[in-house]
Enzyme design. Sequence first.
Site, PDB file in Angstrom:
ATOM      1  N   GLY A 185       0.819  -1.196   0.000  1.00 45.72           N
ATOM      2  CA  GLY A 185       0.000   0.000   0.000  1.00 45.72           C
ATOM      3  C   GLY A 185       0.857   1.252   0.000  1.00 45.72           C
ATOM      4  N   GLY A 189      -0.558  -5.211   0.817  1.00 43.47           N
ATOM      5  CA  GLY A 189      -1.827  -4.976   0.150  1.00 43.47           C
ATOM      6  C   GLY A 189      -2.046  -5.857  -1.057  1.00 43.47           C
ATOM      7  CD  GLU A 248       2.424  -6.365   6.183  1.00 41.05           C
ATOM      8  OE1 GLU A 248       1.835  -6.260   5.094  1.00 41.05           O
ATOM      9  OE2 GLU A 248       2.881  -7.453   6.610  1.00 41.05           O
ATOM     10  CG  ASP A 294      -2.716  -4.275   6.947  1.00 36.94           C
ATOM     11  OD1 ASP A 294      -1.792  -4.785   6.293  1.00 36.94           O
ATOM     12  OD2 ASP A 294      -3.194  -3.153   6.675  1.00 36.94           O
TER      13      ASP A 294
END
Length: 349
Positions: free
Chosen positions: A67, A115, A138, A146
């Site tokens: 992302g 993402g 991450e 996530d």
Amino acid sequence: MSEAEDVIARIEGRLGRLTLNRPRALNALNTPMCRAMDAALRAWREDRRVEAVMIDHAGPRGFCAGGDIRMVAESGAGDGALAAAFFSAEYTLNALIHAYPKPYVAMMDGVTMGGGVGVSIHGPYRVATERTLWAMPETGIGLFPDVGGGWFLPRLPGRLGVFLGLTGARLGAADCFAARIATHVVASESIEALKARLIAPEGGALPDVLAAFHSDPGAASLAPHRAAIDRSFAADRAEDIFSALAGEDGEWAREQLALLKSKSPQTIKIALRQMQHGARAGSFAEHMKMEYRIALRVVGLPDFKEGVRAELIDRDNAPRWSPPSIEAVTDEMVEAVFAPLQPDQELRL
């Protein structure tokens, strides 16, 4: 055909086709891209011309590298409004893909991280190639795995998902297939032919087409270490995982321990708690609401700002984490990240 700046959505043959069109940024997602994909998927859900959906990418290097982390970090250092808008759009898209009533095929040809995992892993068909480089990295920037990582990681074989979520280990096609991250492996030189067959109205049933193009990916590099992964990452406490790795024989375990010690201690504990919650969650939507709470809080923590500085801005790869050690991260610090938001701030799915 409708074209946005960074994503192309159109109907081709029997498919709705989404093409991530930001190759200079390795197709990293931004808020408009997530919203454009969401709108197309909702329109195609009721469109009888669309039998299935395929998502692929422009450019030779990567499906999707993640992302817009710089934007999220800048927003998190301020009022967080743009970060909240991005996470809301991205997580709503993840939930839509997870519950999508039509077959969804993701072409993970190249870099597939963060993402990019979120717009591929939640569909039923996931194609890797010899160019696939998959990871949830991450914790290395003070974030957490996530895009539904807390849901799908603990559902991988054994304790493999916990290992991947904490270490950010990078996988190729063989490991993706062995871990059930990829459902099929296809030679990159055959990807365009596969796409053409999937698009063609008379191309045959999608599962049969995918099976016809599938090839043996070979041995998984993690196979010799699976027993050690299941032993070492079985504990519910991060301190116990560190101790278990320290007690393992061999260079591989020492390397994993050193790798974990380089990550943000606070987000190591947050990620572990996230996966424990996700393993027990009653529904994917319920889980994504929890991840949204975590996201809004983690982007405001010092470790996220520091991790982005060390990896993306100064590029010195020498983050100074706060707290600096696993032992210094208290249960109260972790639990505060998971607390409910105000009713009007919660993610609505």
